[in-house]
Design an enzyme around this catalytic site. Structure first.
Site, PDB file in Angstrom:
ATOM      1  N   LEU A  72       0.863  -1.176   0.000  1.00  0.00           N
ATOM      2  CA  LEU A  72       0.000   0.000   0.000  1.00  0.00           C
ATOM      3  C   LEU A  72       0.900   1.227   0.000  1.00  0.00           C
ATOM      4  O   LEU A  72       1.994   1.210   0.562  1.00  0.00           O
ATOM      5  CB  LEU A  72      -0.883   0.029   1.259  1.00  0.00           C
ATOM      6  CG  LEU A  72      -1.985  -1.017   1.398  1.00  0.00           C
ATOM      7  CD1 LEU A  72      -2.709  -0.818   2.732  1.00  0.00           C
ATOM      8  CD2 LEU A  72      -2.974  -0.955   0.250  1.00  0.00           C
ATOM      9  N   ASP A  73       0.427   2.313  -0.605  1.00  0.00           N
ATOM     10  CA  ASP A  73       1.177   3.554  -0.557  1.00  0.00           C
ATOM     11  C   ASP A  73       1.336   3.998   0.896  1.00  0.00           C
ATOM     12  O   ASP A  73       0.511   3.674   1.755  1.00  0.00           O
ATOM     13  CB  ASP A  73       0.442   4.656  -1.332  1.00  0.00           C
ATOM     14  CG  ASP A  73       0.343   4.356  -2.812  1.00  0.00           C
ATOM     15  OD1 ASP A  73       1.145   3.544  -3.301  1.00  0.00           O
ATOM     16  OD2 ASP A  73      -0.551   4.928  -3.465  1.00  0.00           O
ATOM     17  N   LYS A  74       2.370   4.760   1.153  1.00  0.00           N
ATOM     18  CA  LYS A  74       2.648   5.237   2.509  1.00  0.00           C
ATOM     19  C   LYS A  74       1.421   5.877   3.150  1.00  0.00           C
ATOM     20  O   LYS A  74       1.090   5.603   4.312  1.00  0.00           O
ATOM     21  CB  LYS A  74       3.804   6.240   2.474  1.00  0.00           C
ATOM     22  CG  LYS A  74       4.101   6.891   3.813  1.00  0.00           C
ATOM     23  CD  LYS A  74       5.182   7.951   3.686  1.00  0.00           C
ATOM     24  CE  LYS A  74       5.406   8.651   5.024  1.00  0.00           C
ATOM     25  NZ  LYS A  74       6.427   9.725   4.924  1.00  0.00           N
TER      26      LYS A  74
END
Length: 317
Positions: free
Chosen positions: A143-145
């Site tokens: 997942l993106d940050k």
């Protein structure tokens, strides 16, 4: 020791037939074990020269070009276990399901080797799969940050292989909740638009037919307000920044998105309103259908509650 190679472009003996290709694509063909992003990084840093001079990744290779390639030794990156609290939704001998908070990076990278999900996992789980490599043990997908929500972690190599295969075959259901600017029309649809690296802003992705990969996002509006909508998005593919890029592409970016979003009207959110809310998959060992859900994080829920009370909070962004 750094690896150094001299390539002569052409179709004769001892020559490399890469003429007509972009420099980055040509070298990816010569060095298939190196990612394209790594090739582009080497070009930017001057480790790759054409006819003795620095060239751009977009340079079109010609017959007779002499390409000098230096691949430096990788810089050591220490990955240490850190006692960071994790919200573990489920765990058994094969896998774990984590509810990742927004703001946490998934795996270490140069300049960011601490405080990641991997650092936390190393302290919590001592039997992670090794397929992801030294920097990504157990990581089946990411997942993106600044995206919160559910992630799968594999605790052995067999589980990792089977889960990764299921994702590739689109057998894992990944459903996200997102708050977007405006109200999409139609209210339900499929965004089928290929995604690739932005030609100028190399850290960004964009919809493009050039050097891209297929990307499909299904969405539907769950709740709408005067200037915003709560949407459900379901991934069929898993490209970098996919939902964020696709929603911006149709004119309805994710609220709070620092890269593809808008500067104003972010409802006081300090991070993007995108949450991996539901994960459905077959257990890699038992075959049992596993179905997990994670509630919206507090800041996301509070912004939604304000909208329901008719408080858009657009003044001052």
């Amino acid at each position: 020791m750094p690896e150094c190679r001299q390539l002569l472009v052409g179709d004769g003996e001892g020559q490399i037939g890469i003429q007509g290709l972009r420099l980055d694509l040509a070298l990816k063909k010569v060095f298939p074990e190196i990612s394209r992003s790594r090739v582009q990084q080497l070009i930017d840093e001057g480790y790759i020269l054409v006819n003795g001079r620095k060239a751009k990744a977009s340079y079109q290779v010609r017959i007779g070009d002499e390409v000098s390639v230096t691949i430096p030794d990788p810089q050591p990156l220490e990955v240490v276990a850190e006692e960071i609290p994790l919200n573990i939704i489920y765990e058994d001998k094969d896998l774990a399901v984590i509810n990742k908070p927004a703001g946490m990076t998934v795996h270490p990278a140069p300049g960011h080797s601490r405080g990641t999900l991997v650092n936390a996992l190393l302290a919590r789980c001592h039997d992670l799969s090794g397929i992801g490599g030294y920097l990504r043990p157990g990581i089946v997908h990411r997942l993106d940050k600044d995206t919160s929500g559910l992630m799968l972690v594999a605790k052995n190599d067999l589980a990792h292989l089977r889960l990764a295969k299921a994702i590739k075959q689109r057998k894992v259901k990944r459903i996200y909740m997102g708050l977007v600017h405006g109200v999409p029309s139609p209210r339900q649809g499929c965004i089928d638009a290929p995604i690739g690296r932005h030609p100028v802003r190399r850290k960004e992705m964009t919809v493009t037919p050039i050097n891209s990969r297929p990307a499909i996002t299904n969405y539907k509006v769950i709740e709408e307000f005067s200037s915003y909508s709560l949407i459900e998005a379901r991934l069929e593919t898993g490209r970098t920044h996919q939902i964020r890029v696709h929603m911006a592409y149709i004119g309805h970016p994710i609220v709070g998105d620092p890269v593809y979003g808008r500067r104003k009207g972010n409802l006081g959110l300090r991070t993007q309103a995108l949450h991996a809310a539901r994960l459905v998959f077959s257990h890699p060992t038992t075959g049992e259908i596993m179905d997990f859900q994670a509630p919206l994080p507090t800041a996301f829920k509070e912004a939604l509650d304000r909208l329901r009370r008719g408080l858009d909070l657009r003044k001052g962004g």
